[in-house]
Design a protein around this motif. Structure first.
Motif, PDB file in Angstrom:
ATOM      1  N   GLY A  91       0.817  -1.205   0.000  1.00 19.01           N
ATOM      2  CA  GLY A  91       0.000   0.000   0.000  1.00 19.01           C
ATOM      3  C   GLY A  91       0.851   1.256   0.000  1.00 19.01           C
ATOM      4  O   GLY A  91       2.090   1.209   0.021  1.00 19.01           O
ATOM      5  N   SER A  92       0.164   2.374   0.012  1.00 23.56           N
ATOM      6  CA  SER A  92       0.828   3.677  -0.071  1.00 23.56           C
ATOM      7  C   SER A  92       0.357   4.538   1.097  1.00 23.56           C
ATOM      8  O   SER A  92      -0.832   4.611   1.379  1.00 23.56           O
ATOM      9  CB  SER A  92       0.468   4.260  -1.446  1.00 23.56           C
ATOM     10  N   ALA A  93       1.307   5.157   1.790  1.00 28.79           N
ATOM     11  CA  ALA A  93       0.944   5.925   2.984  1.00 28.79           C
ATOM     12  C   ALA A  93       1.990   6.987   3.298  1.00 28.79           C
ATOM     13  O   ALA A  93       3.153   6.895   2.873  1.00 28.79           O
ATOM     14  CB  ALA A  93       0.798   4.989   4.188  1.00 28.79           C
ATOM     15  N   SER A  94       1.569   7.999   4.042  1.00 27.52           N
ATOM     16  CA  SER A  94       2.481   9.000   4.603  1.00 27.52           C
ATOM     17  C   SER A  94       2.102   9.200   6.060  1.00 27.52           C
ATOM     18  O   SER A  94       0.961   8.944   6.445  1.00 27.52           O
ATOM     19  CB  SER A  94       2.319  10.360   3.919  1.00 27.52           C
ATOM     20  N   GLY A  95       3.039   9.712   6.837  1.00 25.39           N
ATOM     21  CA  GLY A  95       2.731   9.976   8.232  1.00 25.39           C
ATOM     22  C   GLY A  95       3.201  11.361   8.655  1.00 25.39           C
ATOM     23  O   GLY A  95       4.266  11.814   8.227  1.00 25.39           O
ATOM     24  N   PHE A  96       2.399  12.017   9.471  1.00 30.14           N
ATOM     25  CA  PHE A  96       2.761  13.348   9.974  1.00 30.14           C
ATOM     26  C   PHE A  96       2.399  13.468  11.444  1.00 30.14           C
ATOM     27  O   PHE A  96       1.284  13.075  11.837  1.00 30.14           O
ATOM     28  CB  PHE A  96       2.004  14.438   9.203  1.00 30.14           C
ATOM     29  N   LEU A  97       3.313  14.038  12.210  1.00 26.92           N
ATOM     30  CA  LEU A  97       2.917  14.405  13.563  1.00 26.92           C
ATOM     31  C   LEU A  97       2.049  15.651  13.465  1.00 26.92           C
ATOM     32  O   LEU A  97       2.321  16.559  12.668  1.00 26.92           O
ATOM     33  CB  LEU A  97       4.153  14.665  14.427  1.00 26.92           C
ATOM     34  N   LEU A  98       0.995  15.668  14.244  1.00 23.14           N
ATOM     35  CA  LEU A  98       0.026  16.770  14.156  1.00 23.14           C
ATOM     36  C   LEU A  98      -0.557  17.024  15.533  1.00 23.14           C
ATOM     37  O   LEU A  98      -1.151  16.123  16.137  1.00 23.14           O
ATOM     38  CB  LEU A  98      -1.111  16.363  13.196  1.00 23.14           C
ATOM     39  N   ASN A  99      -0.396  18.238  16.021  1.00 27.29           N
ATOM     40  CA  ASN A  99      -1.042  18.612  17.271  1.00 27.29           C
ATOM     41  C   ASN A  99      -2.350  19.301  16.934  1.00 27.29           C
ATOM     42  O   ASN A  99      -2.386  20.498  16.632  1.00 27.29           O
ATOM     43  CB  ASN A  99      -0.121  19.523  18.085  1.00 27.29           C
ATOM     44  N   ALA A 100      -3.433  18.550  16.987  1.00 26.58           N
ATOM     45  CA  ALA A 100      -4.707  19.016  16.429  1.00 26.58           C
ATOM     46  C   ALA A 100      -5.243  20.259  17.112  1.00 26.58           C
ATOM     47  O   ALA A 100      -6.015  21.011  16.513  1.00 26.58           O
ATOM     48  CB  ALA A 100      -5.750  17.891  16.501  1.00 26.58           C
TER      49      ALA A 100
END
Lengths: 255, 255, 255, 255
Positions: free
Chosen positions: C53-62
């Motif tokens: 599969g295809s994916a990206s990841g990001f840290l995010l302080n919502a």
């Protein structure tokens, strides 16, 4: 002068009898109906009369064909206009697994809790509509809003009762008839129903366990105050649905 | 002798002012708080006093840090024990598409409708708990139970308000504090809110259209009777949630 | 060819990560966002990639100003059109008495559970609306429909979340955007949330107590199947609200 | 090898027939039951067979004493184990004032919508319980959650149906039987029910008015996908209650 009538269908020593007495104290003639126990019925009537109120009592088997219809007609003809009806028939048969719930028990639940309410409205609303006013106070149960295990008959019947209250309100509220669905969300300190279901010893134990100052169960005389208030609400501010429980009890939605 | 206090947060000429007056007639000292309009506030206070009641009025910006907290403390110190609180702040800003609902508007809705209620309970419940009794009557709106188009801010805030009433009830009912969520399911005949939103001409048109005998909108003085009744319910038979609407209006669940 | 994006806000090793992986298996590019734990995030991304599969990841302080807004814009500009959003931020802080619930904690609950959803919709719906389609799957909790003792912050925030889902649906469903409120009514077998809250030992005890065949808790990979199904529903038959719980668990409405 | 059976009670050309076909495509033997129209029933069966599926059809008058019970027993004995039941009997009779709702009509509504479901569960659950698995998918209507004017019979019966689904779930979910209450909140593009109620001309007008791309009404084949998904949910993540409506339609709770 003819007094307005408050008709109680399901008048034992709990909510029904106390609501009848409350209306009698305010000048209504209370007509108390219950299935059995003539002596208990007579006692409720004479208690009201001793207080200076006016009341009659009739044995009534609500699931019998025509019984509600004939009683309602006779009251209107012989006693006075039915201004308030308290529909207070219960249909709790205790927890039973599906396999132990007969088709008969399931049907009787519906006849008592749902169909008898339909027949009550059908019998009495035409006269109320002609007068442009009236009140139908319906005692309901937690089973009307959630179905617990073992409550197949009771919950199906009470769920039907609640929706019927809504359809009656939708059609008759604009015609001046106030329908209220009163969800009794807890055990009532009532010897004729809870007391008989538990037996005298367990009933007394429960009362003491909840007890504090005898207000850990729903006290029928206090419940009656809210029934009466709802019936007196001005038509610009009517309540259709409300719940009642003891302060020390947990609402049905909390675990 | 010190009178018990009924504190009204959000006291205009509609529900808030009338509920304050109703409690004053029953012997409470009414403390009326509203954000603006000193003249209107003074009029409410003097109307109560002319009737022989006792009242005070304070301008209060409920979303200001510390404002509710300080007012509550001052009342307890200087006037008397707060036995009843009527939390009557609205947060209706009319229908707005999501694109027209600013983050600011969304937040203010929450500060008024949800957070101010949390702060009110936090400020006042400790004293009520110490006394073992108290009542919090919360005016709520249809938006607490269904989210219509355009009601992003209002419905989110009122949905939070309703759940907060349930958590407050769950914790404080056994401690003797009665929390009631009163769902006002219709337009109120209130010049300070609906009147201002519509303008005088459209407001009068609506009143006449619904009019009949001036009871096609919720009449605040009649609404106040039910607020007062709920506050007087015996603790063995408390209502947590009820609705109110005019007889001629359609409940929110009916199409 | 540009793959459609499935954006997961709140992607741990529980529901969020599994839903992302499920969409990736169906050909979406999964964008996984979480507040912390870069290593955990990298693992989720590489697990998806190992499966093809295809994916990206990001840290995010919502809850940081602009964080969701900027991430959404960057994805649309640099990765592809966001066709599905999984809003999976929790706000459970455990049971706390009112006196132990700070104004800060109450506000943070709202910022995470309610306001971040508003900001998500505000950021992403305009592009979806321009394309005439899109899906927003919102993980919700039992606290959205009943407020238990100790849940002041969580229930108020989730009650707001549920009403916001309804207002979003009311405005955007006719524009082709499917909003679903998915009520997770039970404990999830998720090491990143429940596991951390309980600690490893009590978590394992709970798993074994419920265990049977490791399906006494909600299994995230199975939950993900329903999220994916809802996102694929034809627009003539959309679900707005559904519940999910393990067969062995008791629904919230039953005692 | 014996195929698992999907029994559809109420199999017309709308939801019932399409759900049966969907299960047949997945390898179930579909048993289709309906009250009348042998030709229509034969057509549904042969359509499934033409697609390579396996099906049987039976005329069944569900309110007749013993009819459901005998059919269920015969299927288990002669065809195969009933793994899924689709209870799809409607009881809509159009809007009727209380005065125009006969006791008979009120009772028939209950016999179809509530009592027949009780009898279905009573007949089939023992075998499912013995096998440790099974699914009961119940088609429900908006009238199960709100009672509109004129819906006295329908709403009372459907309110009972919903509570019965909850009591069945409470008792049988821990035994491996999945009960789902599927609220069809809108008009279905179904010639056998809506088409007959409206007549061909008005039905076609409605289809075109809602039309867009023939998806303004609930499309039964698409509805069937969700029924099938729910039946395939892993027991660690079961849905008990969900709603379905067309994107262009308004949910029942919005005005």
């Amino acid at each position: 002068m003819v007094k307005p009538v408050c008709l109680v269908i399901g008048a034992g020593a709990g909510i029904g009898g106390h609501v009848g007495a409350r209306f009698a104290r305010a000048g209504y003639h209370a007509v108390l109906c219950r299935r059995s126990d003539q002596a208990g019925l007579d006692r409720l009537v004479s208690d009201i009369e001793k207080e200076g109120g006016s009341a009659s009592g009739f044995l009534l088997n609500a699931i019998e064909d025509g019984a509600i219809e004939e009683r309602a007609a006779a009251i209107e003809a012989e006693i006075g206009p039915i201004e308030a009806v308290v529909f207070n028939l219960g249909a709790q048969i205790g927890d039973r697994a599906l396999a132990d719930t007969s088709a008969k028990a399931f049907e009787v639940g519906w006849r008592l809790a749902t169909f008898a309410l339909f027949r009550t409205a059908t019998s009495i609303f035409p006269a109320m509509e002609a007068r442009g006013s009236g009140t139908l106070l319906v005692t309901s149960a937690t089973a009307a809003v959630r179905g617990n295990a073992g409550q197949h008959s009771h919950a199906a019947a009470m769920g039907g009762r609640r929706m019927l209250c809504q359809t009656l309100n939708a059609e008759f509220s604009p015609k001046g008839i106030h329908v209220a669905h009163i969800l009794i969300d807890g055990a009532v300190d009532a010897p004729d129903t809870l007391g008989k279901m538990l037996g005298p010893e367990r009933f007394q134990q429960l009362r003491e366990a909840r007890g504090l100052e005898n207000d850990g169960l729903l006290v029928p005389a206090e419940v009656a105050e809210t029934y009466f208030h709802v019936a007196q609400q001005h038509r610009s501010a009517w309540t259709h649905e409300l719940d009642l429980r003891a302060f020390s009890d947990r609402p049905w939605w909390n675990h």
